[in-house]
Design a protein around this motif. Structure first.
Motif, PDB file in Angstrom:
ATOM      1  N   ARG A   8     -16.904  44.098  -4.911  1.00  0.00           N
ATOM      2  CA  ARG A   8     -17.991  43.267  -4.387  1.00  0.00           C
ATOM      3  C   ARG A   8     -17.420  42.072  -3.633  1.00  0.00           C
ATOM      4  NH1 ARG A   8     -21.299  38.988  -6.298  1.00  0.00           N
ATOM      5  NH2 ARG A   8     -23.325  39.073  -5.294  1.00  0.00           N
ATOM      6  N   LEU A   9     -16.397  41.441  -4.190  1.00  0.00           N
ATOM      7  CA  LEU A   9     -15.767  40.307  -3.516  1.00  0.00           C
ATOM      8  C   LEU A   9     -15.132  40.731  -2.204  1.00  0.00           C
ATOM      9  CD1 LEU A   9     -14.065  38.111  -6.251  1.00  0.00           C
ATOM     10  CD2 LEU A   9     -15.830  37.463  -4.652  1.00  0.00           C
ATOM     11  N   ASP A  10     -14.524  41.892  -2.186  1.00  0.00           N
ATOM     12  CA  ASP A  10     -13.919  42.366  -0.948  1.00  0.00           C
ATOM     13  C   ASP A  10     -14.968  42.561   0.141  1.00  0.00           C
ATOM     14  OD1 ASP A  10     -11.409  42.337  -2.068  1.00  0.00           O
ATOM     15  OD2 ASP A  10     -11.417  44.484  -2.559  1.00  0.00           O
ATOM     16  N   ARG A  11     -16.123  43.108  -0.218  1.00  0.00           N
ATOM     17  CA  ARG A  11     -17.191  43.289   0.766  1.00  0.00           C
ATOM     18  C   ARG A  11     -17.738  41.955   1.242  1.00  0.00           C
ATOM     19  NH1 ARG A  11     -21.743  46.492  -1.263  1.00  0.00           N
ATOM     20  NH2 ARG A  11     -20.986  46.006  -3.320  1.00  0.00           N
ATOM     21  N   LEU A  12     -17.947  41.023   0.324  1.00  0.00           N
ATOM     22  CA  LEU A  12     -18.430  39.699   0.713  1.00  0.00           C
ATOM     23  C   LEU A  12     -17.419  38.985   1.595  1.00  0.00           C
ATOM     24  CD1 LEU A  12     -20.078  38.372  -2.569  1.00  0.00           C
ATOM     25  CD2 LEU A  12     -21.199  38.892  -0.410  1.00  0.00           C
ATOM     26  N   GLU A  13     -16.158  39.085   1.213  1.00  0.00           N
ATOM     27  CA  GLU A  13     -15.116  38.435   2.010  1.00  0.00           C
ATOM     28  C   GLU A  13     -15.040  39.053   3.404  1.00  0.00           C
ATOM     29  OE1 GLU A  13     -10.525  36.978   1.410  1.00  0.00           O
ATOM     30  OE2 GLU A  13     -11.210  38.762   0.342  1.00  0.00           O
ATOM     31  N   ARG A  14     -15.134  40.355   3.492  1.00  0.00           N
ATOM     32  CA  ARG A  14     -15.106  41.034   4.788  1.00  0.00           C
ATOM     33  C   ARG A  14     -16.302  40.599   5.638  1.00  0.00           C
ATOM     34  NH1 ARG A  14     -15.578  46.625   3.601  1.00  0.00           N
ATOM     35  NH2 ARG A  14     -13.826  46.144   2.278  1.00  0.00           N
ATOM     36  N   ALA A  15     -17.454  40.473   5.015  1.00  0.00           N
ATOM     37  CA  ALA A  15     -18.646  40.040   5.743  1.00  0.00           C
ATOM     38  C   ALA A  15     -18.462  38.635   6.299  1.00  0.00           C
ATOM     39  CB  ALA A  15     -19.868  40.095   4.833  1.00  0.00           C
ATOM     40  N   TRP A  16     -17.897  37.731   5.494  1.00  0.00           N
ATOM     41  CA  TRP A  16     -17.666  36.367   5.966  1.00  0.00           C
ATOM     42  C   TRP A  16     -16.619  36.325   7.075  1.00  0.00           C
ATOM     43  CZ3 TRP A  16     -20.543  32.321   5.909  1.00  0.00           C
ATOM     44  CH2 TRP A  16     -21.488  32.183   4.912  1.00  0.00           C
ATOM     45  N   VAL A  17     -15.598  37.150   6.966  1.00  0.00           N
ATOM     46  CA  VAL A  17     -14.567  37.196   8.013  1.00  0.00           C
ATOM     47  C   VAL A  17     -15.178  37.672   9.327  1.00  0.00           C
ATOM     48  CG1 VAL A  17     -12.477  38.412   8.748  1.00  0.00           C
ATOM     49  CG2 VAL A  17     -12.597  37.424   6.475  1.00  0.00           C
ATOM     50  N   LEU A  18     -15.987  38.727   9.275  1.00  0.00           N
ATOM     51  CA  LEU A  18     -16.623  39.223  10.496  1.00  0.00           C
ATOM     52  C   LEU A  18     -17.592  38.199  11.088  1.00  0.00           C
ATOM     53  CD1 LEU A  18     -17.225  42.947   9.529  1.00  0.00           C
ATOM     54  CD2 LEU A  18     -15.545  42.019  11.134  1.00  0.00           C
ATOM     55  N   TYR A  19     -18.312  37.490  10.225  1.00  0.00           N
ATOM     56  CA  TYR A  19     -19.194  36.425  10.703  1.00  0.00           C
ATOM     57  C   TYR A  19     -18.387  35.344  11.419  1.00  0.00           C
ATOM     58  CZ  TYR A  19     -22.072  32.239  10.547  1.00  0.00           C
ATOM     59  OH  TYR A  19     -22.730  31.105  10.884  1.00  0.00           O
ATOM     60  N   ASP A  20     -17.263  34.949  10.835  1.00  0.00           N
ATOM     61  CA  ASP A  20     -16.432  33.914  11.421  1.00  0.00           C
ATOM     62  C   ASP A  20     -15.832  34.370  12.745  1.00  0.00           C
ATOM     63  OD1 ASP A  20     -15.287  31.315  11.333  1.00  0.00           O
ATOM     64  OD2 ASP A  20     -13.368  32.229  10.772  1.00  0.00           O
ATOM     65  N   VAL A  21     -15.425  35.617  12.845  1.00  0.00           N
ATOM     66  CA  VAL A  21     -14.883  36.147  14.099  1.00  0.00           C
ATOM     67  C   VAL A  21     -15.949  36.106  15.193  1.00  0.00           C
ATOM     68  CG1 VAL A  21     -14.079  38.267  15.228  1.00  0.00           C
ATOM     69  CG2 VAL A  21     -13.085  37.552  13.069  1.00  0.00           C
ATOM     70  N   GLY A  22     -17.159  36.534  14.859  1.00  0.00           N
ATOM     71  CA  GLY A  22     -18.244  36.503  15.839  1.00  0.00           C
ATOM     72  C   GLY A  22     -18.590  35.097  16.270  1.00  0.00           C
ATOM     73  N   ASN A  23     -18.626  34.177  15.324  1.00  0.00           N
ATOM     74  CA  ASN A  23     -18.932  32.787  15.639  1.00  0.00           C
ATOM     75  C   ASN A  23     -17.837  32.170  16.505  1.00  0.00           C
ATOM     76  OD1 ASN A  23     -20.525  30.513  15.542  1.00  0.00           O
ATOM     77  ND2 ASN A  23     -19.579  29.755  13.678  1.00  0.00           N
ATOM     78  N   ALA A  25     -15.849  33.782  18.556  1.00  0.00           N
ATOM     79  CA  ALA A  25     -15.915  34.385  19.887  1.00  0.00           C
ATOM     80  C   ALA A  25     -16.998  33.724  20.720  1.00  0.00           C
ATOM     81  CB  ALA A  25     -16.163  35.883  19.770  1.00  0.00           C
ATOM     82  N   PHE A  26     -18.155  33.446  20.113  1.00  0.00           N
ATOM     83  CA  PHE A  26     -19.229  32.771  20.838  1.00  0.00           C
ATOM     84  C   PHE A  26     -18.795  31.379  21.287  1.00  0.00           C
ATOM     85  CE2 PHE A  26     -22.704  29.716  20.750  1.00  0.00           C
ATOM     86  CZ  PHE A  26     -23.474  30.218  21.783  1.00  0.00           C
ATOM     87  N   THR A  27     -18.163  30.636  20.396  1.00  0.00           N
ATOM     88  CA  THR A  27     -17.702  29.291  20.732  1.00  0.00           C
ATOM     89  C   THR A  27     -16.678  29.325  21.855  1.00  0.00           C
ATOM     90  OG1 THR A  27     -18.107  28.594  18.463  1.00  0.00           O
ATOM     91  CG2 THR A  27     -16.670  27.196  19.777  1.00  0.00           C
ATOM     92  N   MET A  28     -15.767  30.278  21.814  1.00  0.00           N
ATOM     93  CA  MET A  28     -14.762  30.404  22.862  1.00  0.00           C
ATOM     94  C   MET A  28     -15.413  30.680  24.213  1.00  0.00           C
ATOM     95  SD  MET A  28     -12.650  32.770  24.789  1.00  0.00           S
ATOM     96  CE  MET A  28     -13.199  34.267  24.086  1.00  0.00           C
ATOM     97  N   VAL A  29     -16.370  31.570  24.252  1.00  0.00           N
ATOM     98  CA  VAL A  29     -17.043  31.892  25.506  1.00  0.00           C
ATOM     99  C   VAL A  29     -17.842  30.693  26.004  1.00  0.00           C
ATOM    100  CG1 VAL A  29     -18.861  33.313  26.531  1.00  0.00           C
ATOM    101  CG2 VAL A  29     -17.105  34.376  25.138  1.00  0.00           C
ATOM    102  N   ALA A  30     -18.591  30.054  25.112  1.00  0.00           N
ATOM    103  CA  ALA A  30     -19.452  28.953  25.513  1.00  0.00           C
ATOM    104  C   ALA A  30     -18.659  27.736  25.979  1.00  0.00           C
ATOM    105  CB  ALA A  30     -20.370  28.554  24.365  1.00  0.00           C
ATOM    106  N   CYS A  31     -17.500  27.500  25.395  1.00  0.00           N
ATOM    107  CA  CYS A  31     -16.741  26.289  25.716  1.00  0.00           C
ATOM    108  C   CYS A  31     -15.672  26.485  26.782  1.00  0.00           C
ATOM    109  CB  CYS A  31     -16.076  25.743  24.454  1.00  0.00           C
ATOM    110  SG  CYS A  31     -17.254  25.141  23.251  1.00  0.00           S
TER     111      CYS A  31
END
Length: 101
Positions: A8-23, A25-31
């Motif tokens: 369960r922790l591995d899935r939650l951690e993976r979800a947070w990592v993917l969220y952070d990668v997406g966030n 990427a958006f910041t890099m493009v916008a800035c």
């Protein structure tokens, strides 16, 4: 389904990592990429528009940020208290689409 707590922790951690990668990427493009594209687009407006494109982009971004900071909490409070979530979301979406077009 998770076999134990570590799965369960591995899935939650993976979800947070993917969220952070997406966030990130958006910041890099916008800035970084959008101001470069905007300055290149301003080249069509002549030499004077091209010289001031970066500062104009910064001014407009700052003004929009202040406007959102002022009206955001009020819109959130109205939406939460009155039950107007869908109409306010649709209106904000329409304004955003019109601004992008």
């Amino acid at each position: 389904m998770a076999k134990n707590n570590t799965d369960r922790l591995d899935r939650l951690e993976r979800a947070w990592v993917l969220y952070d990668v997406g966030n990130s990427a958006f910041t890099m493009v916008a800035c970084s990429l959008i101001p470069i594209w905007f300055k290149d687009l301003a080249r069509l407006g002549g030499a004077e528009a091209y010289e001031h494109a970066t500062s104009n982009f910064a001014y407009v971004t700052a003004i929009v940020t202040v406007i959102v900071a002022i009206i955001g909490p009020a819109c959130g409070a109205i939406t939460d208290n009155k039950g107007f979530k869908k109409p306010i979301f649709t209106t904000a979406l329409a304004i955003g689409l019109a601004g992008c077009i």
